[in-house]
Design a protein around this motif. Structure first.
Motif, PDB file in Angstrom:
ATOM      1  N   ASN A  13       0.856  -1.186   0.000  1.00 11.70           N
ATOM      2  CA  ASN A  13       0.000   0.000   0.000  1.00 11.70           C
ATOM      3  C   ASN A  13       0.886   1.229   0.000  1.00 11.70           C
ATOM      4  N   VAL A  14       0.401   2.314  -0.584  1.00  9.55           N
ATOM      5  CA  VAL A  14       0.988   3.618  -0.296  1.00  9.55           C
ATOM      6  C   VAL A  14       0.313   4.065   0.994  1.00  9.55           C
TER       7      VAL A  14
ATOM      8  N   ASP B  74      -1.195   3.321 -10.972  1.00 11.86           N
ATOM      9  CA  ASP B  74      -1.367   4.623 -10.337  1.00 11.86           C
ATOM     10  C   ASP B  74      -0.295   4.860  -9.281  1.00 11.86           C
ATOM     11  N   GLU B  75      -0.010   3.851  -8.479  1.00  8.61           N
ATOM     12  CA  GLU B  75       0.989   4.004  -7.436  1.00  8.61           C
ATOM     13  C   GLU B  75       2.399   4.044  -8.014  1.00  8.61           C
ATOM     14  N   LEU B  76       2.618   3.344  -9.119  1.00  7.19           N
ATOM     15  CA  LEU B  76       3.914   3.447  -9.799  1.00  7.19           C
ATOM     16  C   LEU B  76       4.129   4.865 -10.305  1.00  7.19           C
TER      17      LEU B  76
ATOM     18  N   ALA C 178       5.120   7.018  -7.389  1.00  2.00           N
ATOM     19  CA  ALA C 178       6.507   6.787  -6.975  1.00  2.00           C
ATOM     20  C   ALA C 178       7.478   7.534  -7.875  1.00  2.00           C
ATOM     21  N   ARG C 179       7.212   7.542  -9.149  1.00  2.00           N
ATOM     22  CA  ARG C 179       8.106   8.238 -10.075  1.00  2.00           C
ATOM     23  C   ARG C 179       7.984   9.751  -9.905  1.00  2.00           C
ATOM     24  N   GLU C 180       6.768  10.227  -9.685  1.00  2.00           N
ATOM     25  CA  GLU C 180       6.566  11.660  -9.448  1.00  2.00           C
ATOM     26  C   GLU C 180       7.230  12.087  -8.147  1.00  2.00           C
TER      27      GLU C 180
ATOM     28  N   LEU D 216       9.242  -0.290 -10.109  1.00  2.00           N
ATOM     29  CA  LEU D 216       8.658  -1.204 -11.073  1.00  2.00           C
ATOM     30  C   LEU D 216       7.299  -1.702 -10.601  1.00  2.00           C
ATOM     31  N   LEU D 217       6.467  -2.073 -11.564  1.00  2.00           N
ATOM     32  CA  LEU D 217       5.129  -2.579 -11.278  1.00  2.00           C
ATOM     33  C   LEU D 217       5.228  -4.064 -10.943  1.00  2.00           C
TER      34      LEU D 217
END
Length: 390
Positions: free
Chosen positions: A104-105, A152-154, A157-159, A167-168
């Motif tokens: 989870n985020v 969406d969570e990937l 993470a990049r943002e 990675l997904l």
């Protein structure tokens, strides 16, 4: 390879299922996995205040990392199952490859919980969410690889400035859970898959669902099923809110319909759930097969944000129709079944499942096909193996 987790390997629990599947997939590629369970350490009010006011440390991080594990350099790679376990990897030598699994985020979960419960307690959760967001961004900036559960969570993470590989790694079920779900699905379709199964559990075997059309897709009069972790406050809040808001409309549209709620919970939560007409709180149910073989549908009135529910995968392979809130489908790369957002929509969806409407059967087939493809896709695991194997 070291795996540090807040739960035992192989438990029937969302986080444990994801981490167990991850360990299995890496073992299939040649890893030797050592799994270390680090339980929660509840703090005194003074320790909680110090973590908040002096160290600006999120409560969930303090509970899961104090004291820290004593780790050394005998591993080539290490995985922290959940972001809040990442500090346990800090003492490892620089050459050990680190992966933090964002099942989870967590800051999103805390923020949604705070907004949902409101008041002083809600405000406290939102403060914790801000601290957790800062912590999770720091984890991403540490250079450790980040395994994210959804697209969406990937993207987040990049943002957020991930310095290591992001990675997904989508949710999949462990091999044993897949086999169990498929046995239930075959039984729901009139197969013999559950005959003799009881011998594996040291108990009398369950009867097969039967070959008649009457038995397919759920027995007449059997209860709807809810399965969830009811020691997790967001799940409790979402379920009780749904029972208050939507369950009366369901009971009015389908007189006599019942709901069996499976999930470990405290006495107060169990009493609050069972106070609603036609609802039974069963507590923890070790073997869900008897409930799922007969259930006309599973309901997932989850809320919140972050991650995705592995229950959808199990229900899809077990061929159990699913009705869920729009929020519950977050992070899923497939349509899990029927979605309901209002009391009227819930009533209509339950009525369709109880009546074994043809559209429900189509949704079940589509979900099973999609989850089978997800379980069979080896590409994400090949990418993760490249990270841990160096």
């Amino acid at each position: 390879m070291l795996v540090v987790a807040p739960f035992e390997r192989g438990r029937a629990h969302g986080g444990s299922q994801r981490a167990t599947a991850m360990a299995e997939r890496l073992e299939e590629r040649g890893a030797e996995v050592e799994w270390v369970t680090r339980g929660v350490t509840r703090g005194s009010p003074g320790q909680k205040a110090a973590a908040l006011l002096l160290r600006r440390e999120p409560e969930v991080v303090r509970e899961n990392t104090r004291p820290r594990l004593v780790v050394d350099g005998r591993w080539d790679a290490a995985i922290a199952a959940h972001s809040y376990m990442a500090p346990h990897l800090d003492a490892l030598p620089a050459g050990v490859r680190r992966v933090v699994d964002f099942h989870n985020v967590e800051w999103r979960v805390l923020d949604a919980l705070g907004r949902g419960i409101g008041g002083a307690r809600g405000a406290y959760k939102r403060v914790q969410a801000r601290l957790m967001e800062r912590f999770e961004r720091a984890v991403l900036a540490s250079g450790a690889a980040a395994a994210m559960a959804s697209e969406d969570e990937l993207a987040w993470a990049r943002e957020a400035g991930a310095r290591g590989t992001a990675l997904l790694v989508p949710n999949v079920l462990p091999r044993g859970d897949v086999a169990e779900a498929r046995r239930i699905g075959e039984a729901r379709g009139g197969g013999e898959a559950l005959r003799g199964r009881g011998a594996l559990h040291g108990r009398e075997a369950l009867p097969a669902a039967g070959a008649s059309a009457e038995a397919r897709g759920g027995a007449a009069g059997a209860p709807l099923v809810y399965v969830g972790t009811l020691t997790f406050p967001p799940n409790v809040a979402a379920l009780l809110g749904w029972l208050e808001r939507d369950w009366p409309a369901v009971r009015a549209a389908v007189p006599g319909v019942e709901l069996a709620v499976a999930g470990r919970c405290g006495p107060g939560v169990g009493e609050a759930i069972s106070a609603h007409p036609g609802v039974r709180a069963l507590g923890f149910v070790e073997d869900l097969a008897e409930l799922l073989v007969a259930a006309p549908a599973a309901v997932l009135p989850f809320g919140g944000e972050g991650g995705s529910s592995l229950r959808f995968l199990h229900f899809a392979l077990a061929r159990v129709p699913v009705i869920s809130t729009p929020e519950a489908t977050r992070g899923l790369p497939f349509a899990p079944g029927l979605v309901a957002a209002t009391p009227g929509e819930w009533a209509a969806a339950v009525a369709a499942c109880v009546a074994r409407d043809g559209s429900v059967a189509g949704a079940v087939e589509d979900a099973e096909r999609a989850v089978t493809a997800l379980q069979d896709d080896e590409a994400p695991w090949d990418r993760l193996w490249e990270v841990v194997a160096g």
